[in-house]
Design a protein around this motif. Structure first.
Motif, short mmCIF file in Angstrom:
data_model
loop_
_atom_site.label_atom_id
_atom_site.label_comp_id
_atom_site.label_asym_id
_atom_site.label_seq_id
_atom_site.Cartn_x
_atom_site.Cartn_y
_atom_site.Cartn_z
N LEU A 95 0.97 -0.60 19.43
CA LEU A 95 1.67 0.69 19.47
C LEU A 95 0.94 1.69 20.36
O LEU A 95 1.55 2.42 21.14
CB LEU A 95 1.83 1.25 18.06
CG LEU A 95 2.96 0.63 17.24
CD1 LEU A 95 2.90 1.14 15.81
CD2 LEU A 95 4.31 0.93 17.86
N ARG A 96 -0.40 1.72 20.25
CA ARG A 96 -1.18 2.64 21.06
C ARG A 96 -1.07 2.30 22.54
O ARG A 96 -0.91 3.17 23.39
CB ARG A 96 -2.65 2.63 20.63
CG ARG A 96 -3.01 3.67 19.58
CD ARG A 96 -4.52 3.90 19.51
NE ARG A 96 -5.30 2.79 20.02
CZ ARG A 96 -5.66 1.72 19.30
NH1 ARG A 96 -5.33 1.64 18.03
NH2 ARG A 96 -6.37 0.76 19.85
N LEU A 98 1.39 0.73 23.94
CA LEU A 98 2.75 1.05 24.39
C LEU A 98 2.84 2.53 24.77
O LEU A 98 3.39 2.90 25.80
CB LEU A 98 3.76 0.72 23.28
CG LEU A 98 5.22 1.05 23.61
CD1 LEU A 98 5.80 -0.03 24.51
CD2 LEU A 98 6.06 1.16 22.34
N GLN A 99 2.23 3.37 23.91
CA GLN A 99 2.25 4.80 24.18
C GLN A 99 1.44 5.15 25.43
O GLN A 99 1.84 6.00 26.22
CB GLN A 99 1.78 5.58 22.96
CG GLN A 99 2.86 5.60 21.89
CD GLN A 99 2.37 6.14 20.57
OE1 GLN A 99 1.35 5.69 20.04
NE2 GLN A 99 3.09 7.10 20.02
N SER A 102 3.44 4.29 28.41
CA SER A 102 4.45 5.32 28.63
C SER A 102 3.83 6.54 29.31
O SER A 102 4.35 7.06 30.28
CB SER A 102 5.07 5.69 27.29
OG SER A 102 5.87 6.83 27.42
N LEU A 110 4.76 -1.56 30.10
CA LEU A 110 5.51 -0.99 28.97
C LEU A 110 6.52 -2.02 28.43
O LEU A 110 6.62 -2.24 27.23
CB LEU A 110 6.23 0.28 29.42
CG LEU A 110 6.86 1.14 28.33
CD1 LEU A 110 6.79 2.62 28.73
CD2 LEU A 110 8.29 0.79 28.03
N ALA A 114 6.50 -3.67 24.74
CA ALA A 114 7.69 -3.53 23.90
C ALA A 114 8.16 -4.91 23.43
O ALA A 114 8.55 -5.10 22.28
CB ALA A 114 8.81 -2.82 24.67
#
Lengths: 156, 404
Positions: A95-96, A98-99, A102, A110, A114
């Motif tokens: 999750l980190r 992915l952020q 982004s 990305l 995902a």
């Protein structure tokens, strides 16, 4: 402009925790956020603070970029690397990253993250996914029961 | 640029906790899930419960559907072309192998190593696509059906014998729900079909109508046993696919057709499981198309990127809708995914390719490809009425299995 760009030899990225990474320009090509910053400069060295990315994560992203920017690596070797890269990560890491992807505006990384997250949650329960993304349900118990009944086939 | 502030690990963790994942990122993740998982996660919260109404999400989902499929379909096509002959009511049939970088760079005319074309009528490729490099060619006559399996790479062919049901005097056969498939558990190729009988009037023979009357029959042929077998399964449907001859698809050891109940009221997907020899039906979702009654749409069943997909067309228009099925047997798992409209002069689809390309016949009998995501149109460079196109993957497999 092209001449100015090619004069940059080393780029220094500074993560949120202050850790410093020196990389070659081709490594950051996919980081559109960084690239657009570099494009505006005409100096030999640049240092770029990235206050939204942690050092550990930035290290991983750079490792990924190095592997994928390499022309010597085969397609198979890159796929093998991707597999191992995801395998050693915990949910929070994904999750980190992915952020971070982004924030750095890295389109293909990305999409890659995902996909990795999608693979992790694909067969999980609604409760697992709420917990995973820290989402609170805004349904009343009745609304949720009704929707679950309507989508019953998806729970089998 | 933001001013650099070095944070401690603890501060970072707190800061991270406060940041929920952004909606766009969540949508990007969800768009990469199978339909079934998305439907389950509709129960997570309200905004996720209307994902299929979310324009942004649908765009990502379509994109993923078209471009993220690793399945190796093979890179060639088999085209069956039909050309009229001047001064002759019949047609000339030709098979072409289309391959090459830009899909149709190479066009090779294939000669059939067997004879099937004696009346020059009713030839078709069953199910369009090759299975393990083998295609199933049929020719329908008023009384029977000739079926030949053919591997164009090795030129091996195998003629399927007629069933006893086809050999009864004074009785003609009408075939529906014809399917060719592969049972990977038994390494066996199978053909399934439903036969309705009609009487051939012959005044010289005195056979009472009653003695000639037989119910319909669902029968299956297996290459390994080289015989037909009647199945004790009711088939209360008719086929309702505008591909007509050879309509129906095969995927994962199942044959699928678009059907309608005997009363011609309710449409459904009719599927036959070749491994367990069982029939499964999936009702059509009644709210799939507003403003057009079921039964009035023109339907074409296809497989798009491994999903059972239904192409629907309002009669007399060039607007096409494409819906995909999430789960066999579940009416609610149909999702309307694409709309193709305002493409001038297209007449009817003749097959689908990879990455969601659909091949259409244009008025004046030209063939063209339409890319579903970009709407870019490519000319095939071949003319021909009622042409059919199927994906072909070269293979050296023998029709009678590895042991033969």
């Amino acid at each position: 402009m092209a001449a100015e760009k090619s004069s940059i030899k080393i780029i220094t990225l500074i993560a949120a925790d202050g850790s410093v990474f020196e990389v070659e320009p081709n490594i950051v090509k996919e980081m559109k956020t960084v690239q657009s910053y570099i494009d505006e400069l005409d100096q030999n060295t640049v240092s770029i603070p990235l206050p939204n990315v942690f050092g550990n994560d930035l290290a991983m992203i750079i490792e990924y970029c190095k592997k994928h920017a390499s022309e010597e690596e085969t397609k198979e070797a890159k796929e093998e690397f991707d597999f191992e890269f995801v395998k050693r990560m915990k949910s929070d890491d994904k999750l980190r990253l992915l952020q971070a992807a982004s924030y750095l505006n890295m389109e293909s990384f990305l999409q890659f993250m995902a996909k990795a997250i999608a693979a992790e949650i694909e067969n999980q329960s609604v409760e697992f996914v709420r917990d995973y993304f820290q989402i609170e349900s805004d349904f009343t118990p009745e609304e949720e029961a009704e929707l679950r009944k309507e989508n019953e086939w998806a729970f089998k | 640029m933001e001013k650099l502030v070095a944070l401690t690990n603890e501060e970072l963790k707190v800061r991270n906790k406060l940041h929920h994942i952004h909606d766009d990122l969540a949508l990007s993740i969800l768009s990469k899930l199978p339909l079934k998982s998305i439907k389950r996660f509709e129960c997570v919260n309200k905004s996720w419960s209307i994902l299929f109404e979310n324009h942004n999400f649908m765009k990502m989902f379509r994109n993923h559907f078209l471009y993220n499929n690793d399945y190796d379909y093979g890179d060639a096509f088999i085209l069956l072309q039909e050309l009229p002959v001047t001064g002759d009511p019949h047609y000339v049939w030709s098979f072409y192998l289309l391959s090459g970088e830009s899909q149709f760079h190479n066009k090779i005319k294939l000669d059939l190593p067997f004879s099937i074309d004696d009346s020059r009528t009713g030839i078709f490729i069953l199910g369009f696509n090759s299975i393990n490099g083998i295609i199933c060619i049929c020719r329908q006559t008023p009384t029977n059906l000739r079926i030949v399996l053919w591997n164009p790479t090795t030129a091996e062919f195998f003629v399927i014998p007629p069933s006893p049901e086809e050999c009864v005097p004074h009785r003609g056969c009408y075939f529906e729900f014809l399917g060719f498939g592969y049972d990977h558990i038994r390494d066996d190729y199978k053909v399934i079909r439903h036969i309705t009988f009609h009487h051939i009037i012959n005044n010289e023979e005195d056979v009472s109508l009653k003695d000639r009357w037989v119910d319909t029959v669902l029968e299956v042929y297996s290459v390994s046993s080289n015989s037909w077998r009647i199945l004790d399964i009711d088939m209360p449907y008719h086929q309702n696919d505008d591909f007509l001859l050879g309509a129906g698809v095969h995927i994962n050891a199942m044959c699928h057709w678009w059907g309608v109940t005997h009363s011609f009221v309710d449409e459904c997907l009719v599927s036959f499981d070749l491994i367990n020899e069982a029939l499964v039906t999936t009702p059509a979702s009644l709210d799939m198309y507003e403003g057009c009654e079921l039964g009035h749409m023109v339907r074409y069943l296809v497989v798009l990127n491994e999903s059972i997909s239904l192409i629907s067309n309002y009669p007399e228009t060039t607007t096409y809708y494409i819906s995909i099925l999430g789960e066999l047997g579940v009416e609610k798992s149909w999702v309307k995914l694409f709309m193709v409209e305002s493409i001038p002069f297209i007449d009817y689809p003749v097959g689908v390719g990879k990455k969601g390309n659909i091949c259409f016949n244009k008025f004046l009998d030209e063939l063209l490809w339409i890319d579903l995501s970009t709407h870019i149109i490519d000319e095939v460079g071949l003319n021909g009425q009622s042409s059919k196109i199927g994906i072909y993957k070269e293979s050296l497999f023998s029709i009678r299995g590895i042991n033969n």
